[in-house]
Design a protein around this motif. Structure first.
Motif, PDB file in Angstrom:
ATOM      1  N   CYS A 133      11.151   0.442  -7.722  1.00  0.00           N
ATOM      2  CA  CYS A 133      11.162   1.001  -6.366  1.00  0.00           C
ATOM      3  C   CYS A 133      11.330   2.514  -6.385  1.00  0.00           C
ATOM      4  O   CYS A 133      12.141   3.053  -7.144  1.00  0.00           O
ATOM      5  CB  CYS A 133      12.297   0.407  -5.541  1.00  0.00           C
ATOM      6  N   THR A 134      10.581   3.186  -5.539  1.00  0.00           N
ATOM      7  CA  THR A 134      10.924   4.537  -5.142  1.00  0.00           C
ATOM      8  C   THR A 134      11.836   4.435  -3.918  1.00  0.00           C
ATOM      9  O   THR A 134      11.851   3.397  -3.240  1.00  0.00           O
ATOM     10  CB  THR A 134       9.656   5.347  -4.812  1.00  0.00           C
ATOM     11  N   SER A 135      12.587   5.479  -3.637  1.00  0.00           N
ATOM     12  CA  SER A 135      13.502   5.421  -2.491  1.00  0.00           C
ATOM     13  C   SER A 135      12.782   5.047  -1.209  1.00  0.00           C
ATOM     14  O   SER A 135      13.312   4.321  -0.358  1.00  0.00           O
ATOM     15  CB  SER A 135      14.208   6.773  -2.308  1.00  0.00           C
ATOM     16  N   GLU A 136      11.555   5.525  -1.072  1.00  0.00           N
ATOM     17  CA  GLU A 136      10.831   5.271   0.165  1.00  0.00           C
ATOM     18  C   GLU A 136      10.438   3.809   0.316  1.00  0.00           C
ATOM     19  O   GLU A 136      10.236   3.325   1.433  1.00  0.00           O
ATOM     20  CB  GLU A 136       9.600   6.175   0.258  1.00  0.00           C
ATOM     21  N   ASP A 137      10.327   3.065  -0.808  1.00  0.00           N
ATOM     22  CA  ASP A 137      10.102   1.627  -0.681  1.00  0.00           C
ATOM     23  C   ASP A 137      11.247   0.982   0.095  1.00  0.00           C
ATOM     24  O   ASP A 137      11.031   0.110   0.940  1.00  0.00           O
ATOM     25  CB  ASP A 137       9.998   0.981  -2.070  1.00  0.00           C
ATOM     26  N   ALA A 222       5.824   4.828  -6.385  1.00  0.00           N
ATOM     27  CA  ALA A 222       5.980   6.264  -6.137  1.00  0.00           C
ATOM     28  C   ALA A 222       4.787   6.916  -5.461  1.00  0.00           C
ATOM     29  O   ALA A 222       4.951   7.900  -4.735  1.00  0.00           O
ATOM     30  CB  ALA A 222       6.281   6.981  -7.445  1.00  0.00           C
ATOM     31  N   THR A 223       3.588   6.412  -5.694  1.00  0.00           N
ATOM     32  CA  THR A 223       2.420   6.947  -4.970  1.00  0.00           C
ATOM     33  C   THR A 223       1.546   5.826  -4.418  1.00  0.00           C
ATOM     34  O   THR A 223       0.373   6.015  -4.135  1.00  0.00           O
ATOM     35  CB  THR A 223       1.562   7.861  -5.882  1.00  0.00           C
ATOM     36  N   THR A 258       0.483   6.131   0.661  1.00  0.00           N
ATOM     37  CA  THR A 258       0.894   7.081  -0.375  1.00  0.00           C
ATOM     38  C   THR A 258       2.307   6.658  -0.804  1.00  0.00           C
ATOM     39  O   THR A 258       2.630   5.479  -0.771  1.00  0.00           O
ATOM     40  CB  THR A 258       0.897   8.514   0.174  1.00  0.00           C
ATOM     41  N   GLN A 259       3.164   7.604  -1.149  1.00  0.00           N
ATOM     42  CA  GLN A 259       4.543   7.215  -1.439  1.00  0.00           C
ATOM     43  C   GLN A 259       5.229   6.676  -0.199  1.00  0.00           C
ATOM     44  O   GLN A 259       6.079   5.800  -0.281  1.00  0.00           O
ATOM     45  CB  GLN A 259       5.347   8.413  -1.983  1.00  0.00           C
TER      46      GLN A 259
END
Length: 474
Positions: A133-137, A222-223, A258-259
């Motif tokens: 996971c990225t934080s935005e997920d 992430a992207t 995107t992200q």
């Protein structure tokens, strides 16, 4: 001139609210705290992280990692249901070290998982918290759930109650005749119920749009390419795993981002809420005007002060307060809608700061809804005042008379020439009463049935289908 030092209000405990929503107006908006406050954001992040861990282990996405037991799942989910002041403080303490809010949530949950599954062979389970996971997920899913909860559990019930009260008021006043005013001038009569029904109908339509709102979410890295996912577990069907997880949360899966999730759904929702607010603002200004004309009397509550200096006054403060809060709400909703759909290349952080104001935007709108609801409940219609204005404006019957003459002229009845001009000469720029109008009608040479019908008409009876039109309300 030297000023005397003052005690610092900023140092008082508990802290004094900087904004009105957390101060004098908090009782009206406090339900939103459970959905759109900073602690609510962290609690929802923890909820998403826990459900992602359960999803990964249930589906055995990562080879050789066991599934969680039902008891372990229940204990993890209890972290969310029992989330309180101590958890808030613990996350805040961790964030002061990490300087990263999502990472603080991750560390908080890893510690909880170690308590729930303490066996040495289970230490690796913690690595599946925030896996790929990225934080935005986590953030996009959290905001979607928070906004969905705030709208469906708080805003919509309050707004629906208001519109239902307005619709009931329209039904109760369906037959009460009212002198209309177009461009501020006396115009074709209507009924108070029909005019309120117009506003209720508009608000009902906006409610349906808001009820049908989509709340989108994504979990794709992430992207937005599932790059880390494929690098870690190349054999997994990551799109299906992502979609089933997002839809399992009760959201609509966005497959292409995107992200960040693109936030278009938020812009659409906030535009609809803002439009509801604008119609409600129109209601406030109309009702305020009817009060000033004496068509509504305000029922003074026990102990209420209308004016600080004029004892006779009951100011329409509910509607004025609502106007101001609707304007603040819309200013924020508009900037949210226009800003959130923009992001430089694959990611920038403007949305992060912007989304923290969603609660303020909805809070001012909710406060306005509360004021209008209470304002309408404090009104009594004054049919006598409406009847007096109707009786003072017999010239509005020039419209039906000249229109009836046009119909007769089209059928070849003689003497019906220039009806508009003849009524204009009679009525424009001067007041006439029933005697002048009846005398005019009798001198037109109308067929007996038409003459009798027009001579018997009054401003109060010339309301067309207004009462029946109220039935178009839901």
């Amino acid at each position: 001139m030297t000023s005397t030092p003052r005690a610092s209000l900023a140092d008082i405990t508990p802290p004094i609210a900087l904004g009105a929503l957390d101060g004098r107006y908090r009782p009206a908006v406090s339900d939103l705290v459970d959905h759109l406050s900073e602690p609510a954001l962290n609690r929802t992040r923890a909820h998403v992280e826990i459900e992602w861990l359960i999803h990964l282990t249930d589906r055995q996405v990562v080879p050789n990692v066991r599934a969680l037991t039902d008891d372990e799942k229940a204990k993890l989910r209890a972290v969310i249901t029992e989330f309180g002041a101590r958890d808030i403080d613990e996350m805040a303490t961790t964030e002061r070290v990490t300087q990263h809010d999502v990472k603080a949530v991750e560390y908080y949950l890893k510690e909880r998982l170690h308590r729930i599954a303490p066996a040495p062979e289970d230490r690796g389970l913690a690595e599946l918290i925030h896996f790929c996971c990225t934080s935005e997920d986590i953030n996009n899913l959290s905001y979607a759930l928070m906004v969905q909860g705030a709208i469906e559990q708080v805003w919509l019930p309050r707004a629906t109650t208001l519109v239902e009260a307005l619709a009931t008021m329209a039904s109760d006043l369906r037959d009460v005749p009212l002198l209309a005013h177009t461009h501020g001038q006396p115009a074709t009569p209507t009924t108070m119920g029909k005019e309120l029904a117009v506003l209720a109908f508009r608000l009902q339509r906006q409610l349906r749009r808001i009820e049908d709102a989509e709340y989108l979410g994504k979990l794709n890295g992430a992207t937005g390419t599932y790059g880390a996912h494929l690098a870690a577990v190349p054999g997994a069907d990551w799109q299906d795993i992502s979609e089933s997880f997002v839809t399992g949360l009760g959201l609509t899966w966005n497959p292409l981002t995107t992200q960040i999730e693109s936030h278009d759904w938020q812009a659409e929702l906030y535009a609809d809420v803002a439009r509801f607010n604008r119609v409600l603002h129109n209601l406030c200004t109309d009702v305020w005007t009817y009060i000033s004309m004496g068509y509504f009397a305000q029922v003074r509550g026990q102990g209420t002060v209308g004016s600080s200096t004029m004892p006779h006054k009951v100011n329409p403060i509910r509607f004025e307060n609502a106007e101001a809060n609707l304007e603040v709400s819309n200013a924020l909703l508009d900037v949210l809608a226009s800003t959130l759909v923009q992001s430089r290349l694959q990611r920038d952080l403007t949305d992060s700061s912007m989304q923290r104001n969603i609660g303020v935007a909805l809070g001012h709108g909710l406060l306005a809804i509360d004021n209008v609801t209470r304002g309408l409940a404090g009104l009594d219609a004054v049919p006598e005042a409406m009847a007096a204005d109707l009786d003072a404006n017999w010239e509005v019957l020039g419209e039906p008379i000249q229109t009836a003459m046009r119909a007769l002229g089209a059928q070849g009845v003689p003497g019906m020439e220039n009806p508009y001009e003849r009524l204009k000469d009679l009525t424009r720029g001067r007041r006439i009463g029933q005697p002048e109008l009846v005398e005019f009608v009798h001198g037109l040479g109308l067929p007996a049935e038409v003459e009798e019908r027009l001579a018997a008409m009054t401003p109060a009876t010339y309301v067309g289908l207004a009462p029946e039109l109220v039935d178009h309300l839901d």
